[in-house]
Design a protein around this motif. Structure first.
Motif, PDB file in Angstrom:
ATOM      1  N   SER A  40     -17.320   4.460  -0.449  1.00 23.66           N
ATOM      2  CA  SER A  40     -16.459   3.425   0.124  1.00 23.66           C
ATOM      3  C   SER A  40     -14.987   3.816  -0.036  1.00 23.66           C
ATOM      4  O   SER A  40     -14.565   4.275  -1.110  1.00 23.66           O
ATOM      5  CB  SER A  40     -16.711   2.081  -0.557  1.00 23.66           C
ATOM      6  OG  SER A  40     -16.274   2.097  -1.896  1.00 23.66           O
ATOM      7  N   PRO A  41     -14.172   3.651   1.005  1.00 26.20           N
ATOM      8  CA  PRO A  41     -12.736   3.987   0.931  1.00 26.20           C
ATOM      9  C   PRO A  41     -12.028   3.229  -0.177  1.00 26.20           C
ATOM     10  O   PRO A  41     -11.104   3.767  -0.812  1.00 26.20           O
ATOM     11  CB  PRO A  41     -12.216   3.586   2.315  1.00 26.20           C
ATOM     12  CG  PRO A  41     -13.410   3.659   3.215  1.00 26.20           C
ATOM     13  CD  PRO A  41     -14.565   3.230   2.372  1.00 26.20           C
ATOM     14  N   GLU A  42     -12.440   1.998  -0.436  1.00 23.49           N
ATOM     15  CA  GLU A  42     -11.805   1.206  -1.496  1.00 23.49           C
ATOM     16  C   GLU A  42     -12.040   1.841  -2.866  1.00 23.49           C
ATOM     17  O   GLU A  42     -11.128   1.890  -3.702  1.00 23.49           O
ATOM     18  CB  GLU A  42     -12.354  -0.221  -1.485  1.00 23.49           C
ATOM     19  CG  GLU A  42     -12.058  -1.009  -0.217  1.00 23.49           C
ATOM     20  CD  GLU A  42     -12.954  -0.643   0.952  1.00 23.49           C
ATOM     21  OE1 GLU A  42     -12.619  -1.026   2.096  1.00 23.49           O
ATOM     22  OE2 GLU A  42     -13.986   0.039   0.735  1.00 23.49           O
ATOM     23  N   PHE A  43     -13.253   2.333  -3.073  1.00 26.27           N
ATOM     24  CA  PHE A  43     -13.563   2.987  -4.347  1.00 26.27           C
ATOM     25  C   PHE A  43     -12.760   4.271  -4.514  1.00 26.27           C
ATOM     26  O   PHE A  43     -12.216   4.542  -5.590  1.00 26.27           O
ATOM     27  CB  PHE A  43     -15.061   3.300  -4.411  1.00 26.27           C
ATOM     28  CG  PHE A  43     -15.443   4.268  -5.489  1.00 26.27           C
ATOM     29  CD1 PHE A  43     -15.464   3.882  -6.819  1.00 26.27           C
ATOM     30  CD2 PHE A  43     -15.766   5.583  -5.172  1.00 26.27           C
ATOM     31  CE1 PHE A  43     -15.803   4.784  -7.817  1.00 26.27           C
ATOM     32  CE2 PHE A  43     -16.104   6.492  -6.151  1.00 26.27           C
ATOM     33  CZ  PHE A  43     -16.125   6.084  -7.486  1.00 26.27           C
ATOM     34  N   VAL A  44     -12.685   5.077  -3.454  1.00 28.83           N
ATOM     35  CA  VAL A  44     -11.928   6.333  -3.513  1.00 28.83           C
ATOM     36  C   VAL A  44     -10.463   6.048  -3.850  1.00 28.83           C
ATOM     37  O   VAL A  44      -9.857   6.713  -4.699  1.00 28.83           O
ATOM     38  CB  VAL A  44     -12.047   7.102  -2.184  1.00 28.83           C
ATOM     39  CG1 VAL A  44     -11.167   8.349  -2.199  1.00 28.83           C
ATOM     40  CG2 VAL A  44     -13.505   7.489  -1.926  1.00 28.83           C
ATOM     41  N   ALA A  45      -9.899   5.046  -3.202  1.00 29.50           N
ATOM     42  CA  ALA A  45      -8.501   4.687  -3.467  1.00 29.50           C
ATOM     43  C   ALA A  45      -8.325   4.221  -4.907  1.00 29.50           C
ATOM     44  O   ALA A  45      -7.330   4.549  -5.577  1.00 29.50           O
ATOM     45  CB  ALA A  45      -8.048   3.605  -2.500  1.00 29.50           C
TER      46      ALA A  45
END
Length: 753
Positions: free
Chosen positions: A667-672
């Motif tokens: 998930s992009p949120e996790f990566v960020a």
């Protein structure tokens, strides 16, 4: 925090668990279960329990198997999870609800077994080996994550020999251990006379029991009670119980001893053995889906002897469709049964031909039309190198003994054979190898990563002055991959000019010759999971293709219209990054350019067998034509294009092509979120791959900065690996959203103090 809610093998020191399968329905599974329960209850110590579990049952409640066992085997605790009234197959009898999923069924079985203390539990299946679960899955496949030792009840009736052997083979091919075969005697058909010697060839003993009494109108209960009492006290039954107890203990002792035995005789790859001891070695009992079932002397407990660990490296980047995938297993078995291995040169078999046609069609590169088989990525890279160098030599009129190198990127890795090592600049994998020469010129390159929630392209220090910038921020990762738009901008022109100027210097000023370009598209794996700016790699390919003047003084040779390649042959090493590892069938598609030669392995067979293809175009192929044998591509190995590997590769590729792939497993949120951690230098995720680069003054392979994170992940039952200060975690292409969510949560918790 441990990786939550994983379903795996239930093995403890004091609890023995066995699963009872029948070769068919009505072969006496419940009768054998009752006999065993009575015998176990009689022979067990007072503190040991005996349990009977029937996960799924169909038919009237008064005739339910768990009630039968409870009735005739006293002091045995029985349980049925799902009872359906209709006396038909579970997939027809059960209502279609999410609560009846295979995962829910396994979770309940695993949860119940995990709560039991010392003793023995028998888990009886429904119908025959392939009878469906309520979801419709064959129970041989559905129960496989538990991999309980099997007691197989053979069929004594007419046709029972075939049914029993077929049942055994179905279980055996799926990796089950058949501990015992039980068969009721039948004077008419005497199936035991054939089955006893048959199963003994596989080290499996068979117990023959007297058949139960015929069902009676009156007195049936008395007759059955007498039968159970007499049969459960037979010497053959006592021997069977003792043997089952001994087999359980033997399994425990074998697993316990494996690390010490391995430490004495195994030479591991990529391992400094000064750091290896029996305590550091884990024994893998089995694997299924995304998980290993492992024994480690450090983590094992009497109650939880095996741990279920997420395969965080995708078994060195090979795993694609899950461990023990039944479709792949059957594909292997079919080819092994049909061919074994057959000679390839001058012959053709269907798996090799159909796989080659499939790859050419699905990869869709118009430059490629010839498939060369080899055994692994390193060999495939050597084959590609031989192809490219010969094509350049023929085109430009060089002699075979001239010193010709390759053009690549710093930190490249193309394998561990001597030729493949020479295609990489000096580094930890090659600089201590005696014959290494390093035949090439390697560009440093801009690298992509997210820092503090912002995507950046980081420019190497020695490029900054010429490019006039040290980093390029982007709002989204997609903007970085919009290479056609970026190419038309200022940085596209600067990259091209920089590459051309460096080539002119090394070729014209230093007089060096090059015969190929070899790069790993997008992601340089072993170098430390470096995410290369796709625009730079695209620019390198395009500059090479319009720079024939740098490689030949003969204008006619440089512009030959009969050749598909120009400048130099471009080799894309997609051994790691291809075939959906990054979410697409080829990683070259991210660059928007096609190679002249491409190399594919690892995911090719879905993680089952070593196999590699090097795919080239006709102009490359024609460079090896001639009237002498020594002009041919004299490369191969005894198992070239082995039918077993080709067949499973065909199944693997077809399966992946038919799946709905995406480029966002993480998930992009996790990566960020991870990118904002104070310990993190940068992070990136693409396809199945997540790489976290930790801050360290000594970055690179020799760094020990990742030790703390790696240790926490392994404690959390994620079998991740590190490349210096980079910790990476990789899923398979079949990993579900829930699994990835759990992984993300485990990684988050590792960063908590």
């Amino acid at each position: 925090m441990r990786f939550p809610s994983t379903i795996g093998s239930s093995v403890s020191l004091s609890l023995r668990a066995f699963q009872i399968y029948g070769a068919n329905t009505n072969v006496g599974k419940t009768i054998v279960s009752t006999i065993l329960c009575k015998a176990l209850r009689r022979k067990s110590k007072t503190h040991e329990g005996v349990w009977y579990l029937k996960p799924v049952s169909t038919g009237a409640k008064e005739d339910a198997d768990d009630r039968h066992v409870r009735k005739y085997a006293k002091d045995v605790e029985t349980r049925c999870l799902w009872q359906f009234d209709a006396p038909i197959s579970p997939h027809l009898a059960a209502p279609k609800t999410p609560d009846l999923s295979d995962e829910y069924l396994l979770s309940n079985i695993h949860g119940l077994i995990s709560k039991l203390s010392s003793g023995t539990v028998l888990v009886e299946t429904a119908g025959g080996v392939h009878s469906p679960t309520p979801s419709g899955t064959s129970q041989a496949d559905a129960y496989r994550p538990l991999r309980l030792p099997i007691i197989l009840i053979a069929d004594p009736a007419l046709g029972g020999i075939s049914a029993s052997i077929s049942a055994f083979e179905s279980l055996h091919i799926r990796g089950y251990d058949i501990e015992k075969v039980v068969l009721f005697g039948n004077e008419r058909y005497r199936n035991d006379s054939y089955l006893l010697p048959y199963f003994s060839r596989y080290g499996i003993s068979t117990t023959v029991l007297p058949p139960p009494p015929e069902k009676q109108e009156d007195g049936d209960e008395v007759a059955m009670q007498e039968y159970y009492t007499n049969t459960s006290e037979m010497e053959a039954v006592d021997s069977m119980v003792s043997d089952l107890v001994a087999r359980h203990q033997e399994r425990i002792e074998t697993l316990k001893g494996m690390p010490e035995r391995a430490a004495k005789i195994i030479w591991y790859p990529f391992t400094q053995h000064g750091e290896v001891s029996p305590k550091t070695i884990q024994a893998i009992d089995s694997a299924h889906g995304d998980f290993f079932q492992t024994y480690s002397p450090i983590t094992a407990t009497p109650q939880q002897f095996l741990n279920s660990k997420f395969d965080g490296s995708a078994s060195w980047w090979t795993q694609g469709l899950g461990h023990a995938n039944p479709a792949l297993t059957l594909s292997v078995a079919y080819a092994a049964g049909r061919y074994g291995h057959v000679m390839f040169p001058g012959s053709i078999h269907a798996p090799a031909l159909e796989l080659a046609e499939l790859l050419l069609e699905k990869i869709g590169n118009p430059r490629l039309n010839r498939v060369f088989y080899s055994d692994n990525g390193s060999t495939g890279a050597e084959v590609a190198l031989k192809m490219a160098l010969r094509a350049s030599r023929v085109r430009y009129g060089w002699s075979a003994d001239e010193d010709v190198g390759i053009i690549g990127l710093k930190g490249a890795y193309h394998g561990d054979t001597i030729g493949a090592m020479d295609c990489a600049d000096p580094g930890p994998f090659n600089q201590e190898v005696e014959w290494y020469r390093g035949r090439g010129y390697w560009f440093d390159f801009p690298k992509v990563g997210m820092k503090n929630g912002v995507w950046n392209v980081e420019i190497p220090e020695d490029m900054q002055q010429e490019l006039g910038v040290d980093q390029l921020p982007f709002e989204t990762r997609d903007e970085i991959f919009d290479v056609e738009a970026r190419e038309r901008g200022e940085m596209g022109r600067k990259y091209a000019a920089y590459i051309r100027s460096r080539l002119e210097k090394v070729i014209k000023d230093q007089g060096r010759k090059f015969g190929a370009v070899m790069i790993e598209p997008v992601l340089l794996g072993a170098a430390g999971m470096h995410f290369a700016d796709p625009l730079f790699q695209r620019a390198l390919v395009n500059v090479i293709r319009v720079s024939s003047d740098l490689f030949s003084c003969n204008e006619q040779d440089a512009s030959s219209p009969s050749s598909a390649w120009s400048g130099l042959p471009i080799i894309f090493d997609e051994v790691f990054t291809g075939l959906y590892r990054l979410g697409r069938i080829t990683s070259s598609s991210f660059l928007g350019v096609n190679p002249d030669i491409s190399v594919h392995a690892k995911l090719l067979t879905g993680g089952l067998l070593p196999l590699c293809v090097t795919i080239a175009g006709e102009s490359i192929f024609e460079a090896f034509l001639g009237d002498k044998k020594n002009l041919a591509l004299l490369h191969g190995h005894s198992y070239t294009a082995h039918a077993v590997g080709c067949n499973v590769a065909k199944t693997s590729v077809k399966t992946m092509v038919e799946m709905e792939m995406n480029e966002e497993w993480w998930s992009p949120e996790f990566v960020a979120e991870v990118s904002r951690r104070v310990e993190v230098h940068s992070v990136f995720a693409l396809g199945t791959v997540l790489a976290v680069r930790l801050k360290d003054n000594e970055a690179g392979y020799a760094s020990t900065a990742s030790g703390w994170l790696l240790a926490k992940l392994k404690k959390g039952l994620v079998d991740a690996r590190a490349l210096g200060n980079v910790v990476y975690v990789m899923t398979s292409v079949t990993s579900g959203r829930e699994t990835v969510n759990r992984l993300e949560e485990t990684i988050r918790n590792c960063f908590e103090k």
